[in-house]
Scaffold this motif. Structure first.
Motif, short mmCIF file in Angstrom:
data_model
loop_
_atom_site.label_atom_id
_atom_site.label_comp_id
_atom_site.label_asym_id
_atom_site.label_seq_id
_atom_site.Cartn_x
_atom_site.Cartn_y
_atom_site.Cartn_z
N SER A 309 0.83 -1.28 -0.15
CA SER A 309 0.00 0.05 -0.01
C SER A 309 0.78 1.16 0.07
N GLN A 310 1.97 1.08 0.58
CA GLN A 310 2.85 2.38 0.80
C GLN A 310 3.33 2.64 -0.74
N ILE A 311 3.81 1.66 -1.26
CA ILE A 311 4.24 1.91 -2.67
C ILE A 311 3.06 2.51 -3.58
N LEU A 312 2.09 1.73 -3.39
CA LEU A 312 0.93 2.47 -4.49
C LEU A 312 0.53 3.55 -4.08
N SER A 313 0.13 3.90 -2.64
CA SER A 313 -0.07 5.26 -2.29
C SER A 313 0.86 6.51 -2.69
N ALA A 314 1.98 6.18 -2.49
CA ALA A 314 2.97 7.03 -2.88
C ALA A 314 2.94 7.46 -4.39
N THR A 315 2.93 6.11 -5.19
CA THR A 315 3.02 6.56 -6.75
C THR A 315 1.80 7.14 -7.17
N LEU A 316 0.62 6.63 -6.65
CA LEU A 316 -0.82 6.93 -7.45
C LEU A 316 -1.40 8.08 -6.73
N ASP A 317 -1.20 8.23 -5.26
CA ASP A 317 -1.86 9.31 -4.42
C ASP A 317 -1.18 10.49 -3.71
N ASN A 318 0.24 10.16 -4.15
CA ASN A 318 1.15 11.26 -3.54
C ASN A 318 1.24 11.28 -1.87
N ARG A 319 0.83 10.10 -1.46
CA ARG A 319 0.91 9.96 0.12
C ARG A 319 2.44 9.98 0.40
N PRO A 320 2.83 10.65 1.34
CA PRO A 320 4.32 10.80 1.64
C PRO A 320 4.83 9.70 2.05
N ALA A 379 5.53 17.72 11.32
CA ALA A 379 6.63 17.29 10.18
C ALA A 379 6.36 15.86 9.82
N PHE A 380 5.70 14.98 10.96
CA PHE A 380 5.64 13.54 10.60
C PHE A 380 4.35 13.33 9.84
N LEU A 381 3.34 14.18 9.96
CA LEU A 381 2.00 14.12 8.99
C LEU A 381 2.55 14.51 7.43
N LEU A 382 3.70 15.44 7.34
CA LEU A 382 4.26 15.86 6.13
C LEU A 382 4.94 14.70 5.52
N GLY A 383 5.59 13.70 6.43
CA GLY A 383 6.25 12.66 5.82
C GLY A 383 7.78 12.64 6.28
N TRP A 384 7.87 13.62 7.19
CA TRP A 384 9.36 13.74 8.01
C TRP A 384 9.42 13.16 9.24
N TRP A 385 10.34 12.35 9.42
CA TRP A 385 10.84 11.81 11.03
C TRP A 385 11.92 12.68 11.37
N ILE A 386 11.66 13.72 12.40
CA ILE A 386 12.83 14.36 12.77
C ILE A 386 12.80 14.11 14.13
N PRO A 387 14.20 14.36 14.79
CA PRO A 387 14.45 14.07 16.19
C PRO A 387 13.37 14.45 17.11
N PHE A 388 13.01 13.79 18.09
CA PHE A 388 12.09 14.26 19.04
C PHE A 388 12.78 14.29 20.33
N VAL A 389 13.03 13.11 20.60
CA VAL A 389 13.66 12.71 22.02
C VAL A 389 14.94 13.48 22.40
N PRO A 390 16.03 13.74 21.46
CA PRO A 390 17.19 14.51 21.95
C PRO A 390 17.09 15.84 22.01
N PRO A 391 16.27 16.70 21.12
CA PRO A 391 15.72 17.92 21.40
C PRO A 391 15.00 18.28 22.75
N LEU A 392 14.20 17.46 22.94
CA LEU A 392 13.40 17.67 24.15
C LEU A 392 14.56 17.39 25.35
N MET A 393 15.20 16.43 25.32
CA MET A 393 16.21 16.44 26.65
C MET A 393 17.15 17.63 26.50
N THR A 394 17.49 18.26 25.41
CA THR A 394 18.30 19.41 25.46
C THR A 394 17.48 20.63 25.98
N LEU A 395 16.36 20.76 25.34
CA LEU A 395 15.68 21.73 26.05
C LEU A 395 15.28 21.71 27.42
N ILE A 396 15.07 20.73 27.96
CA ILE A 396 14.74 20.52 29.76
C ILE A 396 16.08 20.46 30.03
#
Length: 748
Positions: A309-320, A379-396
């Motif tokens: 489904s990932q291959i078909l959706s990315a090719t046919l539906d522009n799913r990220p 960002a995840f909804l747009l197809g990007w997996w960006i770091p979450f735990v390390p920046p949260l740790m640096t913030l705190i």
């Protein structure tokens, strides 16, 4: 230029030290792999939080569930014999699917009917079987069906497993032990479907797989939250569909008995596989990461369906597809949040000591953390997996580190200075390397000075310990009020206080805050007197003077002993204005009234000739202030009672601390709670006392007309009968006050 740079570095030292240090520490933790599971768990939660998606109707799963296994087993048809499998495949073929995927091992014949199964293998060009390619300590390779291998209709059904046993990646192809690339089961089926749709499938110039206009990012061992993960073959992150179920499913018994809805399989990819618990073809996935319920596993055939489904959706539906940043981008992202955390705490380190203000840094970090979560999720909804735990740790971590740094380097200093100066002055001294240098600047400020009326005479009747106890109660209460209104306590002078509004930090409402502070100080005297009277000490009264003018403020003294203070003739004028007050009064200069405007409540305007000033000046008695402050003094009507018999007295003029040698005689004829009317013989005492004159008095009280203790008073600006004037007591001994109280007998 260089000195300015050094000043900026000093002012931002907490951030410049903390942000890089915490970032490097967290990056080391990440490189060691200690944060990998946390990062993967955060990714799983984003899958679960994502809005539901519609069912992918292009894929149908023919499942072998636990009920099917029981029914087939009762008839002696389990394991599923080749003859029945060929019948099932024949029933599916009748509806002309685009591709058929057989997720069942058939490297060896099973039961009867093997020839018919081989025949259908050979006559079904869109049928794909499976083989297990990878070998490890836990599992061995499984050969493909020979008939399908011969015609190249076999795909690898291997899944890379993460350290927690979950499937988050799929393969497009991988190499077998002979070095030959084997396309994955999912990719082969997707290829058949896309070929029917006339969509090109190939490679880019840098050998990345491409379907239509979609290029599949090749997973590398350190992508996203992974650290040194296995990256053999062409792997991609699976963008699971968030729907349950995600695909239409039908029982294999229904297909065997040809109870198939019309056109269910037509033009679709049909997968045949096990979903039964007993067949153990189940895996943990991000969907298993529920918090409140037991984790559920996903059947292998369903995972293959998600990969297709990932291959078909990315090719046919522009799913990220799920993409990740390059390492330098991730490092900058982590450092940015370290910078944000350090800055939020550093900027609010002198926000105040009240409970509400002390929560501001924590609230700021919470809001920043929520922003980080929101950005990562979008960002995840747009197809990007960006770091979450390390920046949260640096913030705190940065926030905690800055807090600790401030506590260690400035806590003791602030505690010491805070006993004398406001937070603003302390911040100015700590943040500016130039702050402690000698020198000053000319600026317009509002000066407030207060003084207790007659406290010097009162203190003579108390022990040293009692004097200190009383004065500390008074000054402690007044200091709290002054701090509340952001005044800078420049000096405690015995029972007097000198306060600056506008130094070292100038604000637009300096004059207004000074008047509001003065009113609040007078109102606070009620609490002061309640405390000291409970201890058996006499009541205190305070006068306040305020003036707005241009003066010189700065560090005064020597290299060994420095004081932040104010100098100029206008400071002396403020003292003069305050000297005209009696207990409970507030006098301000004309310049202050101009600054404050109509919100100041003016009770009276007087013109006085201040000592050391050539021209008369106007002073304004303040009764309160409106606007945001809304503070007003309580004024009680003063009633004078006619004494049944005049009390003789003598008085002398006070000039500062000096008593005039000329002694005049008079009589006390009227008495109020705080003042009196004195009548004198103009032929004997021709001197006319101007208002605000300070007097020292002694009464001749019967019997035997003894001279009482010294009494201090100020001549009031109040119209009286000829040859008389009104006074306001500024200090009167308790014994004399009692005697006078007994002398009051109102007229009937």
């Amino acid at each position: 230029m260089w000195s300015q740079i050094k000043k900026q570095i000093w002012q931002w030292r907490g951030i410049l030290i903390t942000a890089p240090s915490v970032s490097i520490f967290v990056l080391i933790l990440r490189w060691s792999g200690l944060l990998q599971m946390l990062e993967l768990a955060a990714l799983d939660q984003m899958f679960l939080l994502r809005p539901p998606e519609s069912l992918d109707s292009r894929i149908v799963i023919v499942e072998i569930n636990e009920s099917d296994v029981q029914k087939l087993g009762k008839n002696g048809n389990w394991p599923l014999p080749d003859g029945l499998l060929s019948k099932i495949l024949g029933n599916i073929k009748q509806q002309k699917p685009s591709a058929i995927g057989l997720d069942l091992y058939r490297d060896l014949p099973v039961g009867s009917g093997h020839d018919s199964l081989v025949k259908i293998f050979e006559n079904t060009p869109n049928l794909v079987g499976i083989q297990k390619v990878a070998e490890n300590d836990d599992s061995s390779a499984v050969a493909p069906p020979p008939a399908l291998k011969k015609i190249g209709q076999v795909g690898a059904n291997d899944f890379p497993l993460d350290g927690d046993g979950k499937v988050r990646r799929s393969l497009l192809y991988l190499a077998d032990k002979n070095g030959e690339n084997i396309f994955s089961f999912a990719f082969k089926l997707a290829y058949l479907d896309l070929s029917d749709r006339q969509i090109d499938v190939g490679q880019t110039d840098d050998f990345l797989v491409k379907t239509g206009n979609v290029i599949y990012p090749l997973f590398k061992s350190n992508d996203g939250g992974y650290v040194r993960a296995e990256d053999q073959g062409y792997q991609v992150l699976i963008n699971y569909r968030h729907a349950h179920p995600s695909f239409q499913q039908i029982s294999i018994i229904d297909v065997l008995e040809n109870r198939i809805p019309q056109d269910l399989f037509k033009g679709r990819i049909v997968l045949i596989g096990s979903t039964a618990e007993s067949l153990k073809d189940l895996f943990y996935t991000p969907a298993s990461s529920t918090i409140l319920t037991a984790p559920k596993r996903m059947a292998g055939v369903v995972i293959h369906a998600h990969a297709i489904s990932q291959i078909l959706s990315a090719t046919l539906d522009n799913r990220p597809l799920i993409k990740t940043w390059h390492k330098p981008q991730e490092w900058l992202w982590i450092f940015l949040w370290s910078l944000i955390g350090a800055t939020l705490i550093w900027q609010q380190r002198y926000s105040g000591t009240s409970k509400r203000k002390s929560l501001f840094p924590i609230i700021s970090l919470l809001l920043a953390g929520c922003s980080l979560i929101g950005i990562s999720y979008l960002a995840f909804l747009l197809g990007w997996w960006i770091p979450f735990v390390p920046p949260l740790m640096t913030l705190i971590g940065s926030g905690i580190a800055v807090t600790a740094y401030i506590a260690r380097t400035a806590g003791a200093i602030r505690k010491t200075f805070g006993r004398y100066l406001t937070d603003a002055v302390v911040a100015n001294l700590l943040e500016n390397p130039e702050g402690l240098k000698l020198g000053g600047e000319r600026k317009k400020i509002t000066i407030l000075t207060s003084d207790l009326r007659g406290f010097t005479a009162t203190s003579e009747r108390l022990s040293a310990e009692e004097v200190i106890k009383v004065i500390n109660i008074y000054l402690g209460c007044m200091a709290d009020v002054i701090t509340q209104y952001q005044g800078t306590i420049d000096e405690f002078m015995g029972d007097g206080i000198l306060v600056l509004f506008g130094a070292p930090i100038t604000r637009n409402d300096d004059a207004s805050r000074a008047i509001a502070c003065a009113v609040a100080m007078q109102l606070a005297m009620a609490d002061v007197n309640q405390k000291i009277q409970q201890m058996g000490f006499p009541k205190l009264e305070m006068g306040i003077g305020i003036n707005t003018a241009e003066v010189v403020v700065g560090n005064i003294g020597s290299e060994k002993r420095t004081k932040y203070g104010v100098i100029g003739s206008q400071v002396n004028l403020t003292y003069r204005i305050e000297s005209y007050t009696v207990g409970g009064q507030i006098f301000v200069s004309e310049s202050t009234i101009h600054e404050v405007g109509a919100i100041a409540q003016i009770l009276d305007i007087k013109e006085v000739q201040a000592k050391g000033v050539t021209q008369p000046i106007k002073i304004y008695e303040i009764g309160g202030i409106a606007g945001a402050y809304n503070l007003y003094l309580v004024k009680e009507a003063e009633i004078f009672w006619q004494l049944p018999g005049a009390i003789p007295l003598q008085y002398a003029i006070l000039d500062g601390k000096d008593v005039d040698k000329t002694v005049s005689r008079g009589n006390l004829v009227k008495l109020s709670a705080t003042g009196a009317q004195i009548c004198h013989d103009s032929t004997i005492s021709p001197i006319v006392l101007p208002p605000f004159t300070n007097l020292k008095l002694n009464f001749f009280l019967p019997p035997h007309t003894p001279i009482t203790e010294d009494i201090y008073a100020k001549v009031l600006d109040k119209t009286a009968e000829p040859n008389s004037f009104y006074i306001r007591f500024t200090n009167i001994p308790p014994e004399v006050a009692m005697q006078l109280q007994n002398a009051i007998t109102p007229n009937e």
